[in-house]
Design a protein around this motif. Sequence first.
Motif, short mmCIF file in Angstrom:
data_model
loop_
_atom_site.label_atom_id
_atom_site.label_comp_id
_atom_site.label_asym_id
_atom_site.label_seq_id
_atom_site.Cartn_x
_atom_site.Cartn_y
_atom_site.Cartn_z
N TRP A 78 38.60 44.73 52.13
CA TRP A 78 39.98 44.24 52.11
C TRP A 78 40.06 42.72 52.17
CZ3 TRP A 78 44.41 46.82 51.09
CH2 TRP A 78 44.31 48.21 51.02
N THR A 79 38.93 42.04 52.25
CA THR A 79 38.97 40.58 52.16
C THR A 79 39.27 40.14 50.73
OG1 THR A 79 36.59 40.48 51.82
CG2 THR A 79 37.38 40.18 54.05
N TRP A 80 38.90 40.95 49.75
CA TRP A 80 39.07 40.55 48.36
C TRP A 80 40.52 40.31 47.95
CZ3 TRP A 80 35.42 38.23 46.10
CH2 TRP A 80 34.11 38.50 46.44
N PRO A 81 41.48 41.16 48.34
CA PRO A 81 42.87 40.83 47.96
C PRO A 81 43.34 39.49 48.52
CG PRO A 81 42.75 43.11 48.66
CD PRO A 81 41.41 42.49 48.96
N VAL A 82 42.93 39.16 49.74
CA VAL A 82 43.34 37.88 50.33
C VAL A 82 42.64 36.73 49.61
CG1 VAL A 82 43.50 36.53 52.43
CG2 VAL A 82 43.72 39.00 52.55
N VAL A 83 41.37 36.90 49.29
CA VAL A 83 40.63 35.85 48.58
C VAL A 83 41.25 35.63 47.19
CG1 VAL A 83 38.40 35.34 47.50
CG2 VAL A 83 38.49 36.15 49.86
N VAL A 84 41.58 36.69 46.50
CA VAL A 84 42.22 36.57 45.19
C VAL A 84 43.57 35.88 45.32
CG1 VAL A 84 43.27 37.89 43.29
CG2 VAL A 84 40.98 38.47 44.12
N LEU A 85 44.34 36.26 46.33
CA LEU A 85 45.65 35.64 46.55
C LEU A 85 45.50 34.14 46.83
CD1 LEU A 85 48.71 36.03 46.90
CD2 LEU A 85 48.27 36.44 49.31
N LEU A 86 44.53 33.76 47.65
CA LEU A 86 44.30 32.35 47.93
C LEU A 86 43.88 31.60 46.67
CD1 LEU A 86 42.46 32.57 51.37
CD2 LEU A 86 44.80 31.80 50.96
N LEU A 110 47.35 22.64 48.43
CA LEU A 110 45.99 22.69 47.91
C LEU A 110 44.95 22.80 49.02
CD1 LEU A 110 46.08 20.02 45.07
CD2 LEU A 110 46.17 22.50 44.84
N VAL A 111 45.24 22.21 50.17
CA VAL A 111 44.27 22.20 51.27
C VAL A 111 44.18 23.56 51.96
CG1 VAL A 111 43.87 21.26 53.59
CG2 VAL A 111 44.38 19.73 51.69
N PHE A 112 45.32 24.20 52.22
CA PHE A 112 45.29 25.46 52.97
C PHE A 112 44.58 26.60 52.25
CE2 PHE A 112 48.69 23.65 55.73
CZ PHE A 112 48.00 23.78 56.92
N PRO A 113 44.75 26.78 50.92
CA PRO A 113 43.95 27.85 50.30
C PRO A 113 42.45 27.56 50.34
CG PRO A 113 45.52 26.96 48.72
CD PRO A 113 45.72 26.23 49.99
N LEU A 114 42.10 26.29 50.19
CA LEU A 114 40.67 25.95 50.27
C LEU A 114 40.13 26.19 51.68
CD1 LEU A 114 40.54 22.72 48.10
CD2 LEU A 114 39.79 25.03 47.49
N LEU A 115 40.92 25.85 52.68
CA LEU A 115 40.52 26.11 54.06
C LEU A 115 40.38 27.61 54.32
CD1 LEU A 115 39.97 25.07 56.94
CD2 LEU A 115 42.44 25.23 57.34
N GLY A 116 41.33 28.40 53.82
CA GLY A 116 41.24 29.85 53.97
C GLY A 116 40.02 30.43 53.30
N LEU A 117 39.73 29.96 52.08
CA LEU A 117 38.53 30.44 51.38
C LEU A 117 37.26 30.03 52.11
CD1 LEU A 117 39.61 29.72 47.70
CD2 LEU A 117 39.31 31.96 48.77
N LEU A 118 37.26 28.82 52.66
CA LEU A 118 36.11 28.37 53.44
C LEU A 118 35.91 29.25 54.68
CD1 LEU A 118 33.93 26.15 53.91
CD2 LEU A 118 35.65 24.97 55.28
N LEU A 119 36.99 29.58 55.36
CA LEU A 119 36.87 30.42 56.56
C LEU A 119 36.44 31.84 56.21
CD1 LEU A 119 39.95 29.18 58.60
CD2 LEU A 119 37.54 28.87 59.16
N PHE A 120 36.97 32.40 55.13
CA PHE A 120 36.55 33.75 54.74
C PHE A 120 35.09 33.78 54.32
CE2 PHE A 120 41.04 35.01 54.36
CZ PHE A 120 40.96 36.24 55.00
N ASN A 121 34.58 32.68 53.80
CA ASN A 121 33.19 32.64 53.36
C ASN A 121 32.24 32.14 54.45
OD1 ASN A 121 31.22 33.03 51.37
ND2 ASN A 121 31.21 30.85 50.89
#
Length: 149
Positions: A78-86, A110-121
Amino acid sequence: MNELPSIRSFLSTYFPVFMGAIFASIFTLVFTVPVFFDSYMPSLSMADNAKYAFLVGIALTLIIVHCNFMIARGHPQWTWPVVVLLGVCFLSVLPTLNDQPNALMYALSLVFPLLGLLLFNSKRHREMRQKLVEVRLLREAISARQKAR
């Protein structure tokens, strides 16, 4: 009694990155959805713009909450839908620079989606997802034993 320190250590280790990813996802929506509607639908009135941005924001927030709930229940896919959304949020805001949006809103969207992707990864988030899968498997085994009795 032995479970309390492990729960405490689990939460102290993984809760900040889990909540950071959730907040980064929510703040992504807060800044991206208004910029998106302002840039891609300029003919909308301010009232319609706010109404649609609010409704889309609520719907996407519910998706993020559901996905993170499923992650917490031990379903890492279920991380994939959030990653795709970001990723979609980042890519949809990137070309709006030509429309000259507010510089702060543009930068934060632009910063918050990159931060979210960084945290998920991050390594810690991946470790947390793996431990939550182990907990889910233990929970299912206990439930199966209870049903067998």
